[in-house]
Write an enzyme that holds these catalytic residues in place. Structure first.
Site, short mmCIF file in Angstrom:
data_model
loop_
_atom_site.label_atom_id
_atom_site.label_comp_id
_atom_site.label_asym_id
_atom_site.label_seq_id
_atom_site.Cartn_x
_atom_site.Cartn_y
_atom_site.Cartn_z
N HIS A 34 7.57 -3.34 12.61
CA HIS A 34 8.10 -4.30 13.26
C HIS A 34 7.57 -5.08 14.84
CE1 HIS A 34 11.82 -1.69 11.62
NE2 HIS A 34 12.19 -2.91 11.09
N CYS A 36 13.97 2.50 18.54
CA CYS A 36 14.63 2.49 17.32
C CYS A 36 15.87 3.44 17.38
CB CYS A 36 13.66 3.07 16.12
SG CYS A 36 12.04 2.39 16.06
C1 CIR Z 1 12.19 2.24 8.21
O1 CIR Z 1 11.07 1.91 7.35
O2 CIR Z 1 12.96 1.40 8.10
C2 CIR Z 1 12.45 3.29 9.01
N1 CIR Z 1 11.71 4.66 8.17
C3 CIR Z 1 11.72 3.37 10.14
C4 CIR Z 1 12.56 2.16 11.20
C5 CIR Z 1 11.95 2.20 12.30
N2 CIR Z 1 12.92 1.11 13.10
C6 CIR Z 1 12.43 0.44 14.34
O3 CIR Z 1 10.92 0.30 14.63
N3 CIR Z 1 12.95 -0.31 14.82
#
Ligand code: CIR
Length: 274
Positions: free
Chosen positions: A182, A269
Site C-alpha cells: 500500500h 493498518c
Molecule cells: C492484506 O494483504 O490485505 C493484509 N494481510 C495486510 C493489510 C495491511 N494493511 C495496510 O497496510 N493498510
C-alpha cells in the site's frame, strides 16, 4: 508543532484465523498468541496517547480483519493555520471496497460502528476498489495510491467525493514498486508539513512543497509510522529512523510489530483514528 488532534480509534484484535491472512512477505507464519500480545500493546499505546478506543470483537470469517484501516477512510475537518494542535472532527467516513475479494465484508461491522458513533458514511462502488492503506491525508491534501488493491476507478470515485467536500487529492502510482503493498507502507504524514518517505518515493513530484524525511532501504518497514497527538508510534527495531525522529524533537513510542509484518501489516493498518 501543527498536527491533528485525535480523540478516538477503532481497533479489532486478531482472531485465530489471522494466521491464514493474505501475505506476500515470505517471513513465515505469524504466531497468533504473540500477535495478540503485540495488538494489546498497540491498544495500550493508543490509550496512552489519549485516545478512547472502540474495541471490536475478532471476526473469524475474515483473517485480515484486524487491519481495520483498509475498510474505511475517515475525512476529518480541515486544520487551520499554524500554531498548536488543532481540533479535528470526523464528519464522515467513506467505506472502501477492498481490492482483495477475501476482505470484502470486513467493513460491514465497521460501517455500523461508525454510524453508531455518529459519522455519516458514503461508499466506493463496484467496480472501483480502494484499500484505506493507500490513502494518506495531510492537512490540506489526500494522496491516493494506485496499487494492486486500489484501482483507478476507485481512486477517481474517492477523489470526486473529496473534491465535493473541498479537498484536493493527487494520485501516486505504486504499481511498479514491488516492495510496498500500500502507499502508506512507504509514506506517512507527521504533521508539521513533513512526510516520511521510502527512498523509492523520494522523487515523486506530488510531494514537492513538503519536507521529506527519508527512510533508508534497510529500514523501509519503519516508514509506516503514525503520529498520534504528541507522539509518533514507530515499529521497534529501526534505530536509525527512530533517532531521526527524536533528533527532530518527536517523542517516539516503539512497538513490536513483527507478527503483523509477516502479513504485510504495519502500525497504521491496525486502527481507524479520528
Ligand atoms: C492484506 O494483504 O490485505 C493484509 N494481510 C495486510 C493489510 C495491511 N494493511 C495496510 O497496510 N493498510
Amino acid at each position: 508543532m501543527v498536527y491533528k488532534k485525535l480523540g478516538r480509534a477503532i481497533v479489532r484484535s486478531p482472531g485465530a484465523s489471522f494466521v491464514a491472512g493474505l501475505t506476500r512477505a515470505k517471513l513465515g507464519l505469524p504466531d497468533y498468541h504473540r500477535a495478540l500480545r503485540q495488538h494489546a500493546a498497540y491498544c495500550d499505546a493508543l490509550e496512552s496517547c489519549g485516545l478512547t478506543l472502540t474495541r471490536l470483537e475478532p471476526d473469524e470469517r475474515f483473517p485480515d480483519s484486524t487491519f481495520v484501516e483498509d475498510t474505511a477512510i475517515l475525512i476529518s475537518s480541515r486544520v487551520s493555520g499554524p500554531g498548536s494542535p488543532c481540533a479535528s472532527a470526523a464528519p464522515m467516513a467513506v467505506m472502501t471496497r477492498p481490492g482483495a475479494p477475501s476482505r470484502r465484508g470486513e467493513g460491514q461491522s465497521i460501517a455500523q460502528t461508525l454510524t453508531e458513533l455518529g459519522l455519516e458514511t458514503a461508499a466506493i462502488s463496484t467496480p472501483g476498489t480502494v484499500d484505506g492503506g493507500d490513502i494518506c491525508e495531510t492537512e490540506s491534501h489526500f494522496f491516493i495510491g494506485i496499487s494492486e488493491r486500489t484501482n483507478e476507478l476507485g481512486a477517481s470515485q474517492l477523489a470526486d467525493l473529496l473534491k465535493s467536500l473541498g479537498y484536493i487529492s493527487s494520485f501516486v502510482d505504486i504499481r511498479n514498486l514491488d516492495a510496498i503493498l500500500h502507499l502508506k507502507s512507504g509514506l506517512a504524514y507527521l504533521g508539521d508539513n513533513r512526510l516520511v518517505v521510502i527512498e523509492a518515493l523520494m522523487t515523486e513530484a506530488v510531494f514537492k512543497g513538503y519536507e521529506l524525511l527519508a527512510v533508508e532501504n534497510d529500514e523501509a518497514y519503519a516508514a509506516n509510522c503514525v503520529r498520534v497527538n504528541d507522539r509518533v508510534l514507530v515499529a521497534a527495531g529501526f534505530p536509525r529512523f527512530e533517532r531521526k525522529l527524536t533528533d527532530l524533537g518527536y517523542k517516539t513510542l516503539a512497538l513490536e510489530m513483527n507478527e503483523f509484518q509477516k502479513l504485510d501489516g504495519g502500525l497504521s493498518c491496525l486502527s481507524l483514528r479520528f
